[in-house]
Design an enzyme around this catalytic site. Sequence first.
Site, PDB file in Angstrom:
ATOM      1  N   TYR A   1     -36.916  11.923  -1.785  1.00  0.00           N
ATOM      2  CA  TYR A   1     -35.533  12.028  -2.261  1.00  0.00           C
ATOM      3  C   TYR A   1     -35.371  13.126  -3.310  1.00  0.00           C
ATOM      4  CZ  TYR A   1     -36.749   8.358  -5.866  1.00  0.00           C
ATOM      5  OH  TYR A   1     -37.292   7.591  -6.864  1.00  0.00           O
ATOM      6  N   GLU A   2     -34.115  13.515  -3.503  1.00  0.00           N
ATOM      7  CA  GLU A   2     -33.736  14.661  -4.333  1.00  0.00           C
ATOM      8  C   GLU A   2     -34.353  15.966  -3.822  1.00  0.00           C
ATOM      9  OE1 GLU A   2     -31.387  13.872  -5.996  1.00  0.00           O
ATOM     10  OE2 GLU A   2     -31.756  11.723  -6.088  1.00  0.00           O
ATOM     11  N   GLY A   3     -34.524  16.049  -2.521  1.00  0.00           N
ATOM     12  CA  GLY A   3     -35.090  17.244  -1.909  1.00  0.00           C
ATOM     13  C   GLY A   3     -36.565  17.056  -1.642  1.00  0.00           C
TER      14      GLY A   3
ATOM     15  N   MET B   1     -25.113   8.841  -6.962  1.00  0.00           N
ATOM     16  CA  MET B   1     -24.906  10.167  -6.403  1.00  0.00           C
ATOM     17  C   MET B   1     -24.767   9.999  -4.893  1.00  0.00           C
ATOM     18  SD  MET B   1     -27.290  13.565  -6.884  1.00  0.00           S
ATOM     19  CE  MET B   1     -28.822  12.688  -6.650  1.00  0.00           C
TER      20      MET B   1
ATOM     21  N   GLN C   1     -38.040  21.747  -1.748  1.00  0.00           N
ATOM     22  CA  GLN C   1     -38.342  22.304  -3.072  1.00  0.00           C
ATOM     23  C   GLN C   1     -39.149  23.587  -2.946  1.00  0.00           C
ATOM     24  OE1 GLN C   1     -36.970  21.023  -5.779  1.00  0.00           O
ATOM     25  NE2 GLN C   1     -36.108  19.345  -4.580  1.00  0.00           N
TER      26      GLN C   1
END
Length: 598
Positions: free
Chosen positions: A439-441, A162, A446
């Site tokens: 990671y991933e926010g 990604m 969040q």
Amino acid sequence: MLEYKAPLRDMKFVMQELFDCNGKYQQMGYEDATADMVDAIINEAGKFVEEVIAPINQIGDEQGCTFTDGEVTTPDGFKEAYQQFIEAGWPTLAQSVEFGGQGLPHSLNNQVTEMVAAANHSFGMYPGLSHGAIATIEKHGSEELKSMFLPNLVEGKWTGTMCLTEAHCGTDLGLLRTKAECNPDGSYNLNGSKIFISAGEHDLSENIVHVVLARLPDAPAGTKGISLFIVPKFNVNTDGSRADRNGVSCGSIEHKMGIKASATCVINFDNAKGYLIGDVNRGLNCMFTFMNAARLGVALEGVAASEASFQGALAYAKDRLQMRSLTGPKNPTGPADPIIVHPDVRRMLLTQKSFAEGGRALVTDLALLIDLTHTSIDPEQIASAEAKLALLTPIAKAFLTETGLESTNHGVQVLGGHGYISEWGMEQLMRDTKICCLYEGTTGIQALDLLARKVLGTNGELLKGFAKEVIGFVTKTATVAEFTPMCATLGEYLQNLQDITETIGANAMKNPDEIGAASVDYLMYAGYVTLAYYWLKMMVTANEAIAQGSSEVDFYKAKIQTGQFYFDRVLPRAAGHAACIRQGANSMMALDTEHFAF
């Protein structure tokens, strides 16, 4: 050195007893996912992970990845383990039969993913991102692109990534600069650079398929002008075979705090051939398919960290002799008692256990909801499942990773000085797990998503839906005498959450900073309450098993006692978060920026 053992009994308790996955699978149409098949897969996965994946965890941390002339070499044993992984068919488990998958439930695959992450976080990064790439291409790609890329991705011969962020923009993807220009044949040339690309370059697979956000020349500014592309390392023929090298290269790999055996790369695109996925300027919407899957995957990594650290700390606490119990010797023939007799050690162990087992229940429930959205034909049922997923995904991602990091901290602490020493593996767990909060926010991102978009942005409707579920269960369970006090406690915390939500909403009308000031405390409060709900469900299930005459009384009693600990010693933390929220944003925002420095 850590010796990971797959928690098969607890996984089966959550899957089969708490959520009746066997019955649900048959209702969803997963006819091959029989009780015997589910048992066999979980058992075999545990064996594979313990024997193949876990033994290379420490050497992966010691060696890390090496970068030479644009090529990345993984540590000793990784390539061989990955080959065994794909030969055993593990990447295909929950993938579409149409593209070579086994067509089994996502929630069953989740159990395998947890085991891999707990045994070897770095290794799990390589196949883990492929699942998101597959889901994105399958949902948004054309039939031609699906046939070109999915069979090899599903098999695991190719892996996916990604590619979102860039050096100057971080989470603010509206600022990205990577460009895409259309070619006469309908393909695109991409130019730009992406950073922090997990598994962006390595020697495990024959090709790497990048899912890339980029901007077309006439695109609007900001996030409304982003499109999504498939850009392979090696070009791909229309029949899915690998062709010549594409204009994709690795500029460098990061030197990191943890997950050192997972290559985190700078990936450069120089007139790289790519293919549009979805509609022009709708790339971020398409990418959310990848991002939401990845966020639940990271939540699972938090659960895995709690489990692995608990296992290491528990083994040490049972063996390490130090001091005597305050209530008298528990090991009278030895020079001292094992440290597990001491209340503070038990505090840390039970905290780890409560986060691991409570988190496993939460993530499994969400995975079953994903299965439901994939199989149901009832619009109302799908909408209900998606609403619950929307609310609980940011909670699961942030809360379970923060508590996972706390669990690894406790793991180091239980071992004392030995926990600080590399050979025991506990400090590696702590280093590896910190990335999960980033990671991933990040946790802050969040939290803003939860409070601003999912709760206030829906006028509280998503929260009301979940609260109705919890209240229904509490009302029913309150009639059982041994659970009446906990039902009352959970009901009180839930009501407080709703009251706090209204307070924040009212304050934000006067000062929007109130949302940002409250968000992380709000998410943590919601996380503690959510886990209390799942713990109560597990306690009720365990109590019923004992009442029915189960021969595994000790297992079920441990479940009830751990749940009692959670309600007594962990859930009360939420009150502190509520107190912080009520203080508002004033003291947080009052200090002038220039006065932060001395």
